[in-house]
Design an enzyme around this catalytic site. Structure first.
Site, PDB file in Angstrom:
ATOM      1  N   HIS A 126      12.812   0.289  13.712  1.00  0.00           N
ATOM      2  CA  HIS A 126      11.599   1.065  13.996  1.00  0.00           C
ATOM      3  C   HIS A 126      10.525   0.731  12.958  1.00  0.00           C
ATOM      4  CE1 HIS A 126       8.907   4.460  14.549  1.00  0.00           C
ATOM      5  NE2 HIS A 126       9.495   4.663  15.717  1.00  0.00           N
ATOM      6  N   GLU A 128       8.334   2.441  11.506  1.00  0.00           N
ATOM      7  CA  GLU A 128       8.237   3.394  10.387  1.00  0.00           C
ATOM      8  C   GLU A 128       9.243   3.029   9.296  1.00  0.00           C
ATOM      9  OE1 GLU A 128       8.441   7.678  11.312  1.00  0.00           O
ATOM     10  OE2 GLU A 128       9.607   7.877   9.470  1.00  0.00           O
TER      11      GLU A 128
END
Ligand code: SF4
Length: 301
Positions: A126, A128
């Protein structure tokens, strides 16, 4: 049919903030602006931005090709070196990183300085989490998606010499899963420093679906297919309500999912714009009218 909206759903503070930055740029008719990666995990919104001149790149090297003058860092953030490389290219960086994600950056930076190995609970692919790893320096770090992956790493001896550890999580993690990981770590690591980095918006949307899903016949979860907070909402709803469906927008709805007397619960991920939620509600109401008139009776029987 009764349509019940979750008490909390849709755009969170961080997404709204970054999307507003992009909308302002469109409003001011600014040219040569791009985002680093899709601004949020919502295809409808990224398509809208693209149609209005704000495309995105996945690599710093592609910035030159686009002749970009300004680059918006998306809500998920980016590695520090990405931001530095962009600045070196002479483009203006507009940091749209959500403040809750920035807080994770600061925590792992501090843990690195204090010489704490770091465990991140989340999805290693991901954006993030990729961004967060860019703020860790000179300490070992591990990324696990659940306690089972942690057990596996332990069996491989990865924690044999570790006496202390700092734990952060992806902002969209489920608290139940994180509790299991932290409890497990406490069994064999003498010092465990856990930082609750799940953001309040995720908590609120998740709590609202925990409350709503047991009391309805169908749940419609609206959000991007790759939006991790939307997927979590879907998992929670599905655990209560077998007739739970994850859709991106009203075009994915199917009349066959509904019965005339159903209670229909609606929730939406943190990256779902209000206009998509409204379109979904309108479409379900349209289905209701069709079902009332019995127009699809033949098809269903
Ligand atoms: S879900 Fe939370 S961390 Fe993620 S962008 Fe929204 S407010 Fe920020």
């Amino acid at each position: 049919m009764e349509i019940i909206m979750a008490e909390k759903m849709g755009f969170c503070f961080g997404v709204r903030r970054t999307v507003e930055i992009a909308m302002k740029i469109i409003e001011n008719k600014e040219q040569n602006v791009i985002t680093y990666g899709p601004i949020i995990h919502n295809e409808d919104l990224t398509n809208y931005l693209k149609q209005n001149g704000i495309g995105y790149v996945l690599n710093v090297d592609d910035v030159d090709e686009r002749k970009a003058e300004k680059v918006i860092i998306r809500t998920h953030g980016a590695k520090r070196e990405v931001i530095e490389n962009l600045k070196e290219k002479g483009v203006k960086v507009i940091d749209g990183t959500c403040p809750y994600v920035m807080r994770v950056h600061r925590i792992v930076e501090k843990l690195s300085k204090d010489d704490y190995p770091i465990l991140i609970v989340g999805n290693k692919d991901h954006p993030e989490i990729i961004g967060v790893t860019g703020y860790i320096s000179n300490v070992p770090y591990f990324i696990v998606k659940d306690v089972e992956e942690l057990e596996e790493l332990r069996k491989q001896g990865k924690f044999d010499k570790i006496k202390k550890i700092g734990v952060v999580t992806q902002t969209t993690e489920k608290i139940e899963k994180v509790r299991k990981v932290v409890n497990y770590l406490m069994d064999f690591i003498p010092e465990v420093r856990y930082f609750k980095t799940i953001c309040y918006a995720t908590d609120e949307n998740q709590n609202a679906i925990h409350k709503l899903a047991p009391s309805v016949d169908v749940v419609i979860v609206i959000g991007g297919k790759h939006s991790s907070n939307t997927i979590k909402l879907y998992e929670i709803a599905k655990s209560y309500c077998p007739r739970t469906y994850h859709i991106q927008n009203e075009k994915d709805l199917k009349i066959e999912w509904f019965n005339i007397n159903d209670k229909v619960g609606i929730t939406a991920g943190a990256s779902t714009p209000d206009w998509i939620i409204q379109n979904v509600v309108n479409k379900i109401k349209e289905f209701e009218r069709i079902l009332e008139r019995g127009e699809i009776y033949e098809k269903r029987s």
